[in-house]
Design an enzyme around this catalytic site. Structure first.
Site, short mmCIF file in Angstrom:
data_model
loop_
_atom_site.label_atom_id
_atom_site.label_comp_id
_atom_site.label_asym_id
_atom_site.label_seq_id
_atom_site.Cartn_x
_atom_site.Cartn_y
_atom_site.Cartn_z
N CYS A 148 13.21 48.05 34.91
CA CYS A 148 12.16 49.28 34.82
C CYS A 148 12.36 50.12 36.09
O CYS A 148 13.09 49.76 37.17
CB CYS A 148 10.63 48.59 34.88
SG CYS A 148 10.16 48.29 33.18
N HIS B 187 6.45 52.62 36.82
CA HIS B 187 5.51 52.07 37.11
C HIS B 187 5.52 51.85 38.73
O HIS B 187 6.46 52.27 39.69
CB HIS B 187 5.59 50.75 36.93
CG HIS B 187 6.46 49.54 37.04
ND1 HIS B 187 6.32 49.05 38.48
CD2 HIS B 187 7.56 49.22 36.45
CE1 HIS B 187 7.63 48.15 38.68
NE2 HIS B 187 8.09 48.27 37.51
#
Length: 535
Positions: free
Chosen positions: A446, A427
């Site tokens: 992440c 992301h």
């Protein structure tokens, strides 16, 4: 150079041939004894037993035919070179096989040899094709599923092949990365045999303009490593500065031409240290189920990078931020398939973050993290003023926490989804300053991308005519928008302290989570050894 296993390979061929010729001139009783010995020897291995039961207990290694001889030769050649693949020679016990065959005097003895050769082949075949270790037993964050080939099918394919040597040679990973790693392994072994890179650089910072023996030591070591041409100067001149920059670039360091503590530490790494990284990387390459065709995404946690490959060639690269080096934040290693991207994403705060980080803040101040919404089990936004946060624990906290789309959203303006049980994805991020740092381990697990928009354009280019306009037309709406990928893309979250590129020297990175040290220890415990090769 004398190599015991290659000598044994030739001996195995001659011994087996002599016993086979004796058996081939024997009686029906001898063949019955042979088959009975095969059945008994294979009984405790279900796959081997099933294979021989289905082929009527006929020999595939020890018969007198040309194909039996070809199979024996293919196996013995492979076992003679297990060191080349960073595998433990003792595991396949070539010496034991030679001894077993040398002492074979009867059909029954030969039946036992038959099964022993099959078991050695299957163990070698499994190890060289998909790894000798089980990753999750080494580190709980290596959650990769290993693509093991069915053992009985492997034997069936091998015995059906008209080219046994070709089949055996096809077992290792058929990737250019694996070939390059093997080449570097051999180079380092020869380097070790010749004495390595010479004197280490004494501790302390060195920078352009410095003079003296410490500069000479660094110059000589960089010359030995191949980063600069020979010179006799004792001054930290422009040539030495450029060599330091090249070394820094090759080792994932900040490229400033100054030999600070970190740079000197990496310059002083021994060839043996680098060889361990190469051998671990070879084992890791065996764990991956990579396609040689099509598109794939590789994230290397130690390199803090995300790359797109098309038909084996890198076509896009961006810096990344990965999980912090803490027990509950390190990014795991696994492979999955990217299915879609979300433009203007909502951040659904993981429960672990909501209860461990935000709930304590809410207990102290109900208005803390005001940019996050509280949502009840029916999806309704909850007024914080009506909640007594002190009554809840991490286990009983009944709300979800969400952050609406926008520039301050923790996920930035786009996320790339490959749904997985680890809740890991790629992301954007509003924290752009982190990408300028040398070590970029700051996330909750992440993978944050420095160039998420460009990454999206590259993915969309395969399915729309003008990917940039397409992306921004949806971004401008401010609404959360899901965009499916017409062709799903394999994603590999990897961890390589040694890896290769199409051009230039092998790249080395630091063991940020200490995982490669664990893997090397496990390999050494299995009998893998460092060697100095002079052949």
């Amino acid at each position: 150079m004398y190599h015991p296993f290659r000598y044994n390979a030739r001996l195995m061929m001659s011994v087996v041939l002599a016993v086979v010729l004796t058996l081939s001139s024997g009686t029906a009783h001898a063949f019955t004894a042979f088959k009975q010995a095969v059945a008994e020897s294979a009984a405790r291995d279900a796959d081997v037993a099933a294979f021989y039961r289905e082929n009527g207990y006929e020999p595939v290694w020890t018969g007198p035919g040309d194909m039996d001889r070809a199979r024996r030769k293919a196996l013995t050649e492979a076992l003679a070179r297990v060191d080349d693949h960073a595998l433990p020679a003792a595991r396949y016990d070539a010496d034991g096989l030679v001894s077993m065959m040398a002492n074979a005097r009867s059909a029954r003895d030969l039946g036992k040899v038959e099964v022993a050769l099959t078991k050695a082949f299957l163990e070698y075949g499994r190890d060289v094709s998909s790894g000798m270790l089980i990753p999750k037993t080494i580190d709980s964050d290596i959650v990769r599923e290993i693509p093991r080939k069915d053992r009985k099918i492997m034997m069936q394919e091998f015995t059906a092949s008209a080219d046994p040597r070709g089949y055996v040679r096809s077992l290792p990973p058929m990737t250019i990365e694996y070939v390059r790693l093997m080449k570097e392994k051999l180079r380092l072994e020869r380097l070790i045999a010749s004495g390595g890179w010479g004197e280490k650089v004494p501790a302390g910072k060195l920078e352009p303009g410095d003079r003296g023996q410490r500069v000479v030591a660094m110059r000589n070591r960089l010359i030995s490593m191949g980063f600069m041409q020979r010179s006799a100067t004792a001054t930290y001149d422009r040539a030495l500065e450029q060599a330091v920059e090249a070394f820094q670039r090759t080792n994932g360091l900040e490229v400033d031409g100054v030999a600070g503590k970190g740079t000197v530490q990496e310059i002083n790494r021994t060839p043996e240290h680098r060889l361990k990284s190469i051998m671990v990387a070879m084992e890791r390459e065996r764990w991956l189920d990579r396609s040689l065709e099509g598109r794939e995404i590789l994230v290397n946690l130690t390199d803090f990078s995300a790359k797109i490959y098309d038909d084996g060639k890198m076509t896009f690269r961006t810096r990344s931020v990965v999980g912090k080096d803490q027990s509950d934040r390190r990014s795991p290693e696994f492979s999955d398939v990217m299915e879609h991207m979300v433009i203007n994403p909502t951040w659904n705060v993981p429960r672990s973050i909501a209860t461990k980080e935000y709930l304590p803040q809410l207990k102290r101040n109900p208005n803390a993290v005001s940019y996050l919404r509280l949502v009840d089990s029916r999806g309704r936004t909850v007024n914080r003023a009506n909640v007594n946060f002190a009554q809840y624990s991490a286990r009983t906290f009944p709300f979800d926490m969400k952050q609406s789309p926008g520039n301050r959203n923790a996920l930035g303006l786009v996320k790339f989804m490959f749904p997985n049980r680890h809740n890991i994805y790629l992301h954007d991020t509003p924290q752009k300053a982190l990408f300028s740092r040398e070590v970029r381990a700051y996330s909750h697990g992440c993978i944050r991308l420095q160039q998420p928009f460009e990454f999206a354009y590259e993915l969309l280019a395969k399915q729309v005519d003008n990917p940039k306009d397409y992306f921004h037309s949806r971004l401008k709406t401010g609404r959360e928008t899901k965009v499916d990928l017409e062709v799903n893309i394999p994603v590999h979250i990897t961890y390589r302290t040694a890896f290769t590129e199409a051009k230039g020297p092998v790249q080395y990175r630091r063991d940020v989570y200490g995982r490669d040290a664990k893997i090397w220890d496990a390999m050494a415990n299995e009998g893998v050894v460092l060697r100095a090769y002079q052949g």
